[in-house]
Write a protein that holds these residues in place. Sequence first.
Motif, PDB file in Angstrom:
ATOM      1  N   LEU A  96      -4.421   3.459   4.724  1.00 48.78           N
ATOM      2  CA  LEU A  96      -3.477   2.536   4.104  1.00 48.78           C
ATOM      3  C   LEU A  96      -3.988   1.105   4.135  1.00 48.78           C
TER       4      LEU A  96
ATOM      5  N   ARG B  33       3.640  10.833   6.739  1.00 51.34           N
ATOM      6  CA  ARG B  33       3.018   9.918   7.694  1.00 51.34           C
ATOM      7  C   ARG B  33       3.852   9.769   8.957  1.00 51.34           C
TER       8      ARG B  33
ATOM      9  N   GLN C 199       0.815  -1.209   0.000  1.00 50.25           N
ATOM     10  CA  GLN C 199       0.000   0.000   0.000  1.00 50.25           C
ATOM     11  C   GLN C 199       0.853   1.265   0.000  1.00 50.25           C
ATOM     12  N   ILE C 200       1.949   1.260   0.747  1.00 49.79           N
ATOM     13  CA  ILE C 200       2.812   2.445   0.776  1.00 49.79           C
ATOM     14  C   ILE C 200       3.438   2.680  -0.599  1.00 49.79           C
TER      15      ILE C 200
ATOM     16  N   GLU D  35       0.678   3.879  -3.046  1.00 49.63           N
ATOM     17  CA  GLU D  35       0.257   5.261  -2.833  1.00 49.63           C
ATOM     18  C   GLU D  35       1.349   6.232  -3.250  1.00 49.63           C
ATOM     19  N   ARG D  36       2.599   5.870  -3.022  1.00 47.06           N
ATOM     20  CA  ARG D  36       3.708   6.740  -3.408  1.00 47.06           C
ATOM     21  C   ARG D  36       3.874   6.797  -4.925  1.00 47.06           C
TER      22      ARG D  36
ATOM     23  N   THR E 181       4.777   8.168   2.008  1.00 44.98           N
ATOM     24  CA  THR E 181       3.866   7.840   0.906  1.00 44.98           C
ATOM     25  C   THR E 181       3.762   8.963  -0.120  1.00 44.98           C
TER      26      THR E 181
END
Length: 492
Positions: free
Chosen positions: A283, A258, A155-156, A159-160, A245
């Motif tokens: 996340l 974050r 997820q990180i 998203e990044r 992120t």
Amino acid sequence: MGQDIKPRSFSPEDRALFRDKLRRCLRAFVRMSEEGRFEVRRPFTGFEIEFNLVDERGDPSLTNTEVLAAIDDESFQTELAQYNVEINVEPRRLRGSALREFEDDLVARLETAGAKARAVGPEVVMVGILPTVTPDHMGAETLSPKVRYRLLNEQIIAERGENIHISLEGVEKLDLTSDSVVPESACTSTQLHVEVSEGAFPVYWNAAQAIAGPQVAVCANSPFLFQKELWRETRIKLFEQSIDTRSVELTEQGVRPRVWFGQRWLESVTDLFEENQRYFSPLLPDLDDEDPLEVLDQGGTPRLAELSLHSGTIYRWNRPVYDVADGRPHLRIENRILPAGPTVIDTMANAAFYFGLVRRLAADEQPVWTRLSFEAAEDNFLRGARDGIGARLHWPGLGEVGAAELTLDTLLPLAYEGLDRWGVDPADRDRLLGVVEQRCRTGRNGAEWQAAVFHRLYDGSGLSRLDALRAMTIRYVEHMRTNAPVHTWPLD
């Protein structure tokens, strides 16, 4: 890094439903606050400590599954990478002999765990960043086999939208990229918890933020990363960057990271949870079956699972924690600033310094945060992490002052008073705060010891940097096992 969740992927609908549920959790939290449900009758303190596993050369040992099976103690758990483990120490009321009991319990558990780990192969070491970690240990295959870690990594990175960039400049300069969050595993910390009432939460949180600079400066223990000598507490900047992120564009636009110091002094704990919802996307949008408002209507205490899960993926250096024990809700401040180690007695000295100082500062009629700008507190924090015990910090009424001098002349007397207010045994108070005092008088904390011994081994010796760091790490482990405070460790 929190509770595990079931294997799954997340859809846009999952995120929308999670946001709606998070809003309901916040409404329930506000209602509980208005009804005065958080009053603390018996405040508890506790802590968690993360460790590294090393082999006979001092290199990371990717064996936490085998080690945890051998230890067979539910207080020990996995952490992000296979060379990490964590212990959760049972909370106690901070009075009388509590600090000594914490220390005795931790020493006994570590002696037992260390012996069982050595029977499997590795040694357990408590240090902010393991000096022998290299980029070769940073692949996704190094992650512990726990679903939460895999999902968090996915997820990180998603998203990044690009690889993670690690860039630090201290004594030397480091610049690299990673396609996973595994560099965060190099950060091992001591996390202190203090339970407070809902009404007292803002002043305790503000006090913790105000002392972040001197706290990290005096306790620094992370000077090396990937064979480079960087900040005295490199862990702070590494943690911030390794789970960021934001893309470069979002960073330049001022989107909040974050891993976050915050933006202002606090007036209500509700503000922190509202900021978490407002500024940070979910996340891990994993939904719980509970309806928190219905639970309240029925006279129960809701778990607020979504609020807790979301908060657990926002890494404030002083983080709010909502929890339920024996059917009663309570609030804790989780102080995440300290590195692990160097020894149990150093850890307990760091804890005594923190617990005493926040208790005393929270009671001031003219609190320090009314005379110290939030920007100055954050600047102190970064200076303390960069320069360690030699940092120059700003303090109201003193101007710019050395971290050791500030601690000796101003903060330690306050910490003594604070521990008295907790009701801590004077002998334990004097012994533990005496460790902090001598650390300041000698100018030697974990970071300074590591740097000094490395240079004695490396400069002009013909050893490679990695071999010098290995030799230093082996010495570190030997001294750690004696439980003598780091300011007494020899430099040869």
